[in-house]
Design a protein around this motif. Structure first.
Motif, PDB file in Angstrom:
ATOM      1  N   PRO A   1      -4.164  -5.575  -5.457  1.00 29.55           N
ATOM      2  CA  PRO A   1      -4.327  -5.550  -3.995  1.00 29.55           C
ATOM      3  C   PRO A   1      -5.438  -6.459  -3.521  1.00 29.55           C
TER       4      PRO A   1
ATOM      5  N   ARG B   1       0.839  -1.189   0.000  1.00 33.72           N
ATOM      6  CA  ARG B   1       0.000   0.000   0.000  1.00 33.72           C
ATOM      7  C   ARG B   1       0.879   1.246   0.000  1.00 33.72           C
TER       8      ARG B   1
ATOM      9  N   ASP C   1      -8.218   0.599   2.492  1.00 35.73           N
ATOM     10  CA  ASP C   1      -7.217   1.444   1.837  1.00 35.73           C
ATOM     11  C   ASP C   1      -7.630   2.904   1.892  1.00 35.73           C
TER      12      ASP C   1
ATOM     13  N   GLY D   1      -5.747  -0.208   5.614  1.00 36.63           N
ATOM     14  CA  GLY D   1      -5.849  -1.326   4.668  1.00 36.63           C
ATOM     15  C   GLY D   1      -5.176  -2.583   5.172  1.00 36.63           C
TER      16      GLY D   1
END
Lengths: 226, 110
Positions: B27, A39, B76, B81
């Motif tokens: 993701p 991320r 996220d 996240g």
């Protein structure tokens, strides 16, 4: 009935999709490109850490280079100091009689056929030479130092405990014309020797060598005072 | 039976074609796979219980995957996240273990 077939087909399609997705994900994980999955905030933390580490390492490089520079400079300085000290040692050694010396100077031959020359007269010769700038002197087989002494009687002169034999050979380093003029002064040492039936032959030379040494003396009481 | 064959076919297809997941899906793919596995284990358990309904399987599969992806997306957006992904994996893992235990009881009577 048709609807049931459709649902069964959907089950099969979903299972096929799951298989493909499973393999894809496993493959991707095996490749090890883990940064791509991270991320943004994790990446920022990672990047921050890397940058901090880079800054620390750069600082270390600068510090090390500074230290290297400093050490090299002080090494140069101490090498120069050492060289200077060595030169001073040699210069002082010439004066103290602990190292051999060579250079322009005089060769004196003092003969005393009637044995009337006394130690004081030879001392006068030496003083006269020193006064004219003699830097290193050898009489007979003795190097003259700061504690040299003429003893004995007329015709039986001892220098630092060594009996001198005639004719007295004097080798002296300094400016030849100056020293020659000094001993030749009317009423000077040559006149004095000749008054006692002696004879002085002075020869100016561009290079004489004095190889006889005095043992260096450690001062027993005096210490450098700083 | 169809499902097992289809799964095997999918794995073989994946091995042979070696597809690359598009960037936007990356993701969500791991979580989606775990969610789908949960649905598969649930379906297997229902089948052994004798009350397997393909319609329920399809709906639970699709909704599992979508909800998992949504939770990751939400996480996220909220900045949590990583933690939410862990939470989803933990919950799904517990469910898979529960289903696996039921399946084991059916198969080995223990």
């Amino acid at each position: 009935m048709g609807q049931k077939k459709l649902v069964n087909a959907l089950v099969a399609v979903l299972c096929v999709l799951l298989g493909v997705a499973l393999v894809t994900q496993v493959r991707r994980t095996e490749v090890g490109d883990t940064l791509a999955d991270q991320r943004p905030q994790d990446l920022v933390v990672l990047l921050d850490g890397l940058q901090r580490r880079e800054a620390a390492l750069r600082k270390e490089i600068t510090d090390s280079e500074d230290a290297l520079h400093r050490l090299r400079e002080s090494g140069d300085r101490s090498a120069a100091a050492l060289e200077e000290a060595r030169q001073r040692t040699v210069a002082l050694g010439v004066l103290a009689g602990t190292v051999p010396a060579a250079g322009p100077g005089l060769r004196l031959t003092i003969s005393d056929p009637s044995g009337q020359l006394n130690p004081e007269l030879l001392l006068n010769v030496l003083q006269e030479l020193r006064g004219a700038g003699a830097e290193a002197v050898q009489i007979g087989s003795v190097r003259i130092g700061v504690d040299s002494a003429f003893t004995g009687d007329s015709g039986q002169i001892t220098l630092d405990g060594v009996k001198l034999t005639q004719p007295y050979q004097v080798v002296v380093i300094g400016d030849p014309p100056t020293m020659d003029a000094a001993i030749n002064i009317p009423g000077g040492v040559i006149d004095a020797v000749e008054r006692k039936n002696g004879k002085v032959v002075s020869k100016q030379e561009q290079r004489v060598e004095i190889t006889v040494l005095r043992p260096p003396r450690e001062p027993r009481f005096a210490k450098p005072a700083n | 039976m169809i499902a097992v064959i289809a799964l095997a076919v999918g794995i073989v297809l994946g091995l042979v074609l070696d597809p690359t997941a598009p960037d936007w899906i990356q993701p969500y793919l791991p979580i989606a796979v775990v969610a789908a596995l949960d649905a598969v284990f649930g379906g297997l358990r229902a089948r052994l219980d004798g009350n397997f309904d393909p319609r329920v399987f399809v709906v639970s599969f699709v909704s599992n995957v979508l909800i998992a992806a949504l939770i990751v997306l939400l996480g996220d957006e909220l900045g949590v996240g990583a933690q939410l992904s862990t939470a989803v994996v933990v919950v799904l893992g517990i469910r898979i273990f529960g289903n696996a235990a039921a399946i084991r009881r059916h198969l080995f009577k223990a």
